[in-house]
Design an enzyme around this catalytic site. Structure first.
Site, PDB file in Angstrom:
ATOM      1  N   HIS A  87       5.687   8.437   9.975  1.00 33.23           N
ATOM      2  CA  HIS A  87       4.605   7.626   9.414  1.00 33.23           C
ATOM      3  C   HIS A  87       3.313   7.934  10.184  1.00 33.23           C
ATOM      4  O   HIS A  87       3.340   8.134  11.404  1.00 33.23           O
ATOM      5  CB  HIS A  87       4.948   6.137   9.508  1.00 33.23           C
ATOM      6  CG  HIS A  87       3.981   5.292   8.737  1.00 33.23           C
ATOM      7  ND1 HIS A  87       2.749   4.967   9.240  1.00 33.23           N
ATOM      8  CD2 HIS A  87       4.049   4.758   7.498  1.00 33.23           C
ATOM      9  CE1 HIS A  87       2.091   4.249   8.334  1.00 33.23           C
ATOM     10  NE2 HIS A  87       2.870   4.111   7.265  1.00 33.23           N
ATOM     11  N   LYS A  95       5.824  -3.027   8.359  1.00 34.85           N
ATOM     12  CA  LYS A  95       5.079  -2.697   9.593  1.00 34.85           C
ATOM     13  C   LYS A  95       5.349  -3.747  10.681  1.00 34.85           C
ATOM     14  O   LYS A  95       6.449  -4.294  10.744  1.00 34.85           O
ATOM     15  CB  LYS A  95       3.587  -2.544   9.295  1.00 34.85           C
ATOM     16  CG  LYS A  95       3.336  -1.525   8.168  1.00 34.85           C
ATOM     17  CD  LYS A  95       1.909  -1.065   8.080  1.00 34.85           C
ATOM     18  CE  LYS A  95       1.780  -0.054   6.954  1.00 34.85           C
ATOM     19  NZ  LYS A  95       0.474   0.586   6.903  1.00 34.85           N
ATOM     20  N   ASN A 109       7.220  -1.302   3.335  1.00 34.23           N
ATOM     21  CA  ASN A 109       7.100  -1.109   4.783  1.00 34.23           C
ATOM     22  C   ASN A 109       6.384  -2.328   5.366  1.00 34.23           C
ATOM     23  O   ASN A 109       5.170  -2.472   5.212  1.00 34.23           O
ATOM     24  CB  ASN A 109       6.306   0.185   5.031  1.00 34.23           C
ATOM     25  CG  ASN A 109       5.971   0.395   6.496  1.00 34.23           C
ATOM     26  OD1 ASN A 109       6.513  -0.284   7.377  1.00 34.23           O
ATOM     27  ND2 ASN A 109       5.085   1.343   6.769  1.00 34.23           N
ATOM     28  N   GLY A 133      -3.970   1.266   4.114  1.00 34.76           N
ATOM     29  CA  GLY A 133      -4.548   0.023   4.606  1.00 34.76           C
ATOM     30  C   GLY A 133      -6.049  -0.082   4.402  1.00 34.76           C
ATOM     31  O   GLY A 133      -6.705  -0.952   4.969  1.00 34.76           O
ATOM     32  N   GLU A 140       1.036   6.178  11.304  1.00 37.39           N
ATOM     33  CA  GLU A 140       0.755   5.303  12.447  1.00 37.39           C
ATOM     34  C   GLU A 140       1.593   5.716  13.666  1.00 37.39           C
ATOM     35  O   GLU A 140       1.155   5.564  14.803  1.00 37.39           O
ATOM     36  CB  GLU A 140       0.992   3.837  12.049  1.00 37.39           C
ATOM     37  CG  GLU A 140      -0.120   3.361  11.114  1.00 37.39           C
ATOM     38  CD  GLU A 140       0.269   2.299  10.106  1.00 37.39           C
ATOM     39  OE1 GLU A 140       1.330   1.665  10.260  1.00 37.39           O
ATOM     40  OE2 GLU A 140      -0.493   2.115   9.131  1.00 37.39           O
ATOM     41  N   SER A 155      -2.368   1.999  -0.007  1.00 39.32           N
ATOM     42  CA  SER A 155      -3.055   0.970  -0.795  1.00 39.32           C
ATOM     43  C   SER A 155      -2.465   0.771  -2.194  1.00 39.32           C
ATOM     44  O   SER A 155      -3.187   0.440  -3.138  1.00 39.32           O
ATOM     45  CB  SER A 155      -4.556   1.265  -0.876  1.00 39.32           C
ATOM     46  OG  SER A 155      -5.133   1.188   0.419  1.00 39.32           O
ATOM     47  N   GLU A 173       1.487  10.156   1.833  1.00 44.37           N
ATOM     48  CA  GLU A 173       0.582   9.059   2.156  1.00 44.37           C
ATOM     49  C   GLU A 173      -0.713   9.616   2.739  1.00 44.37           C
ATOM     50  O   GLU A 173      -0.769   9.896   3.954  1.00 44.37           O
ATOM     51  CB  GLU A 173       1.222   8.124   3.180  1.00 44.37           C
ATOM     52  CG  GLU A 173       2.492   7.464   2.704  1.00 44.37           C
ATOM     53  CD  GLU A 173       2.753   6.166   3.450  1.00 44.37           C
ATOM     54  OE1 GLU A 173       2.846   5.122   2.797  1.00 44.37           O
ATOM     55  OE2 GLU A 173       2.830   6.186   4.690  1.00 44.37           O
TER      56      GLU A 173
HETATM   57  P1  PGA Z   1      -0.653   0.196   2.723  1.00 46.57           P
HETATM   58  O1  PGA Z   1       0.339   0.994   3.701  1.00 46.57           O
HETATM   59  O2  PGA Z   1       0.094   0.018   1.420  1.00 46.57           O
HETATM   60  O3  PGA Z   1      -0.937  -1.094   3.419  1.00 46.57           O
HETATM   61  O4  PGA Z   1      -1.859   1.061   2.535  1.00 46.57           O
HETATM   62  C1  PGA Z   1       1.190   1.990   3.227  1.00 46.57           C
HETATM   63  C2  PGA Z   1       1.994   2.575   4.374  1.00 46.57           C
HETATM   64  O5  PGA Z   1       1.445   2.716   5.478  1.00 46.57           O
HETATM   65  O6  PGA Z   1       3.182   2.892   4.226  1.00 46.57           O
END
Ligand code: PGA
Length: 258
Positions: A101, A17, A15, A179, A103, A219, A173
């Site tokens: 997601h 982003k 992803n 993150g 976010e 992460s 997740e």
């Molecule tokens: P990250 O994000 O690996 O940077 O923690 C994962 C995600 O949001 O899909």
């Protein structure tokens, strides 16, 4: 779909982003094409920002790496300034799409109900939804993780039937791990993944629970992927930050199959 037709091939999705631009996304796609094309026993998907999907899909057109979109609207067309329809992402080469997601839930008011509508519409269009679920830290600390994730699944998958559920990928997740560098331990992840599998079996059919692919996200990096993938109910990863560097993402895709 018969269970024999649908093996749980490990799936690693990157992803991207809201990162990269036309040039850097193209460079990353070319590197991945060179090093991951045709890799046996793995499904690989990259999920660029929508304006870059077409360019990335064009570079990866002849490869085994698939391309996804990060977001769509469920409606077919209309007065929705700034939004993207499913036919639009399909016409530029996306075959997967993230739904729900954290976010999007946090910054764009995505709800389990709107996820349900998107999953329904994506399946109608033959696009594979990657449905993201997961709890915030307060929910985990209150001991309510499993109940919370059950509700996300019950509502989000509420408009599809057993014939279709194996065309959905679930991504667990935990929001506190996204993150933050704070990855869930394999034990924490396995507990929730096992529960999700059982709950999908309960909602649909035990065979569906066994057949559905459940990714872990939060992460994930080159150091922790092997331990996560060793868990019996983790079928892959949704990788954010670590998917932006070709060599790191390649190492994640080539996790040790122990
Ligand atoms: P990250 O994000 O690996 O940077 O923690 C994962 C995600 O949001 O899909």
């Amino acid at each position: 779909m018969a269970i024999d037709d649908m093996q749980r091939t490990p799936l690693i999705a990157g992803n991207w982003k809201m990162n990269l631009d036309l040039t850097s996304a193209g460079d990353l796609a070319k590197a991945l094409h060179q090093n991951l094309d045709g890799l046996p026993g793995r499904d690989v998907v990259v999920i660029p920002p929508t304006p870059l999907v077409h360019a990335v899909a064009t570079i990866l057109d002849e490869s085994t790496i698939k391309v996804g979109a990060q977001e769509v609207r469920a409606e077919a067309s209309g007065a929705y300034t700034g939004d993207t329809s499913i036919e639009m992402i399909k016409s530029i080469g996306a075959t997967y799409c993230l739904v729900g997601h954290s976010e999007r839930r946090e910054y764009h008011d995505e709800t389990n109900k709107s996820c349900c509508e998107k999953i329904r519409a994506l399946l109608n269009a033959g696009i594979t939804p990657i449905y993201c679920v997961g709890e915030k830290l307060a929910t985990r600390e209150a001991g309510e993780t499993l109940k919370f994730v059950e509700e996300q699944l019950r509502v989000g998958l509420g408009d599809i039937d057993g014939e279709e559920v194996l065309h959905v990928v679930v991504a667990y997740e935990p929001v506190w791990a996204i993150g933050t560098g704070k990855v869930a331990t394999p034990e924490q992840a396995q507990e929730v993944h096992g529960h999700i599998r059982g709950y999908i079996g309960h909602l649909f059919d035990p065979e569906d629970g066994e057949g559905i692919r459940i990714l872990y996200g939060g992460s994930v990096n080159a150091e922790n992927i092997d331990g996560l993938m060793a868990c019996p109910d983790i079928d892959g990863a949704l990788v954010g930050g670590a998917s932006l560097k070709a060599d790191v993402f390649e190492r994640i895709v080539k996790f040790e199959d122990v």
